[in-house]
Design an enzyme around this catalytic site. Structure first.
Site, PDB file in Angstrom:
ATOM      1  N   GLU A  29     -23.741  -8.805   6.806  1.00  0.00           N
ATOM      2  CA  GLU A  29     -22.782  -7.905   6.343  1.00  0.00           C
ATOM      3  C   GLU A  29     -21.750  -8.878   5.455  1.00  0.00           C
ATOM      4  O   GLU A  29     -21.547  -8.478   4.402  1.00  0.00           O
ATOM      5  CB  GLU A  29     -21.842  -7.263   7.431  1.00  0.00           C
ATOM      6  CG  GLU A  29     -22.573  -6.332   7.973  1.00  0.00           C
ATOM      7  CD  GLU A  29     -23.298  -5.361   7.024  1.00  0.00           C
ATOM      8  OE1 GLU A  29     -22.765  -4.892   6.167  1.00  0.00           O
ATOM      9  OE2 GLU A  29     -24.237  -4.479   7.711  1.00  0.00           O
TER      10      GLU A  29
ATOM     11  N   TYR B 297     -14.447  -2.791   7.428  1.00  0.00           N
ATOM     12  CA  TYR B 297     -15.716  -2.486   7.236  1.00  0.00           C
ATOM     13  C   TYR B 297     -16.670  -3.049   8.198  1.00  0.00           C
ATOM     14  O   TYR B 297     -17.806  -2.728   8.809  1.00  0.00           O
ATOM     15  CB  TYR B 297     -16.148  -2.773   5.908  1.00  0.00           C
ATOM     16  CG  TYR B 297     -17.761  -2.489   5.630  1.00  0.00           C
ATOM     17  CD1 TYR B 297     -18.402  -1.552   5.646  1.00  0.00           C
ATOM     18  CD2 TYR B 297     -18.097  -3.788   5.431  1.00  0.00           C
ATOM     19  CE1 TYR B 297     -19.947  -1.462   5.567  1.00  0.00           C
ATOM     20  CE2 TYR B 297     -19.809  -3.761   5.212  1.00  0.00           C
ATOM     21  CZ  TYR B 297     -20.506  -2.741   5.343  1.00  0.00           C
ATOM     22  OH  TYR B 297     -21.757  -2.790   5.027  1.00  0.00           O
TER      23      TYR B 297
ATOM     24  N   ASP C 246     -18.143   1.255   3.174  1.00  0.00           N
ATOM     25  CA  ASP C 246     -18.157   0.057   1.982  1.00  0.00           C
ATOM     26  C   ASP C 246     -18.297   0.832   0.489  1.00  0.00           C
ATOM     27  O   ASP C 246     -18.353   2.265   0.580  1.00  0.00           O
ATOM     28  CB  ASP C 246     -19.209  -0.827   2.250  1.00  0.00           C
ATOM     29  CG  ASP C 246     -20.737  -0.042   2.048  1.00  0.00           C
ATOM     30  OD1 ASP C 246     -20.786   1.030   2.070  1.00  0.00           O
ATOM     31  OD2 ASP C 246     -21.627  -1.045   1.763  1.00  0.00           O
TER      32      ASP C 246
END
Ligand code: SF4
Length: 363
Positions: free
Chosen positions: A37, A120, A138
């Protein structure tokens, strides 16, 4: 538990047939999800995969990353930009070793306490790995939710942000939150793209308000445009060929500024474009290098533009060459061989400059 919404049903059956094979989807753990991520917030997918393999090979787990030096982490990160993310990741894993016995926490709230993990990333890890029903919002998710629900509020205002969060919670599949979040990201990346989304291939077309009302180009909207500032940086590349070994003066960037933790050359910054005479005659240059002679200026390179998210850098290189380097007056400066310098963590333009110097592409 609630039944899946029609949105979630259509989306998840599309995802079952369209999910890409990505390395972090094969070997799923909190650590690999975290790394993937963070990398994907930085770069395009293809480059992200290359960096992911490199990272996992060198740092297969939390402890190997925690034990590494910051310089090694920055070197591996080099080329991705936003080196603060690499520093925060490194601090975060050390925090996990110290405060969580080396175990990444499972809850969204606890994850957010870790350096480098924002809402996030916390939502992505807690939903994908620990099956908590928290939407990961996101840029891709903002686009999908705001278009599907026809949210007109600018997404960079608190009302816009709240509307998107509400929409995400109301549409979310409570039983498969990890797949749901990944499917939203995938749809945003492959179908509901910023420009010219492929609505005719979209599983959500029947319920999509932006499509129905012909507002795809208007949603998501933003209140403020990002202001890009220009910075004019003049690098002093001071070289010597002493003992057949090319040496250069470098410095570590230790201020809270761009490229913190990386190395570059001594530099001067001006408010606007300047010529080499203004640089050579500047009082600041004389403070650090009082004995540097203008006659030692061999050539200049630039200006060249380097674009960061909120900055455009206009970079100039003034290359001085002599048999002996001037005495170092600034404690932050170091003399180092070119071959050593190229192995330090460097901003991309500095790495490129040194590469060209080494292969003789610049005089
Ligand atoms: S129909 Fe078009 S605008 Fe709506 S979610 Fe799908 S791709 Fe996006």
């Amino acid at each position: 538990m609630n039944n899946p919404t029609p949105f979630a049903e259509s989306l998840l059956s599309w995802y079952a047939n369209n999910a890409r094979d990505l390395p972090w989807r094969i070997d799923v753990s909190a650590y690999t999800t975290w790394i993937s991520e963070i990398l994907l917030q930085q770069t395009r997918l293809n480059q992200g995969i290359i960096y992911y393999h490199r990272f996992i090979e060198r740092f297969p787990d939390i402890s190997s990353l925690a034990e590494a030096s910051e310089e090694e982490v920055l070197k591996l990160w080099q080329g991705l930009g936003y080196c603060s993310r690499a520093r925060n990741l490194h601090e975060g894993v050390r925090q996990i070793i110290e405060n969580y016995h080396g175990q990444i926490p499972s809850s969204f709230q606890e994850l957010k306490k870790i350096k480098g993990i924002g809402s996030y990333t916390a939502a992505a890890i807690s939903s994908i790995v620990f099956h908590q029903a928290v939407p990961a919002i996101d840029g891709n998710a903002i686009r999908v939710f705001s278009r599907f629900m026809g949210i007109n509020d600018p997404v960079d205002t608190s009302s816009g942000r709240i509307s998107i969060e509400k929409a995400a919670y109301s549409l979310m599949d409570q039983q498969r939150p990890g797949d749901f979040n990944q499917a939203v990201m995938e749809l945003g990346a492959l179908v509901c793209t910023p420009k010219r989304p492929a609505c005719f291939s979209c599983p959500l077309i029947n319920g999509c308000i932006a499509y129905r009302e012909d507002k795809i180009d208007l949603i998501p909207s933003k209140h403020r445009k990002t202001r890009v500032k220009e910075r004019y940086i003049f690098y002093l590349v001071i070289l010597s060929h002493a003992k057949n070994n090319m040496q250069v003066i470098i410095k570590k960037r230790d201020q809270n500024d761009i490229w913190k933790g990386l190395y570059d050359f001594p530099s001067l910054e001006f408010d606007g474009p300047a010529d080499k005479t203004a640089v050579i005659e500047s009082e600041n240059l004389k403070i650090d290098f009082p004995y540097l002679s203008p006659a030692e200026l061999k050539f200049t390179k630039g200006p060249s533009k380097h674009i960061l998210s909120h900055r455009t850098l206009c970079l100039n290189f003034l290359v001085f060459e002599s048999t002996m380097l001037p005495a170092i007056k600034n404690k932050k400066h170091r003399v180092i061989s070119i071959d050593e310098a190229i192995h330090l963590p460097l901003p991309r333009p500095i790495e490129k400059f040194l590469e060209e110097l080494i292969v003789g592409q610049i005089p």
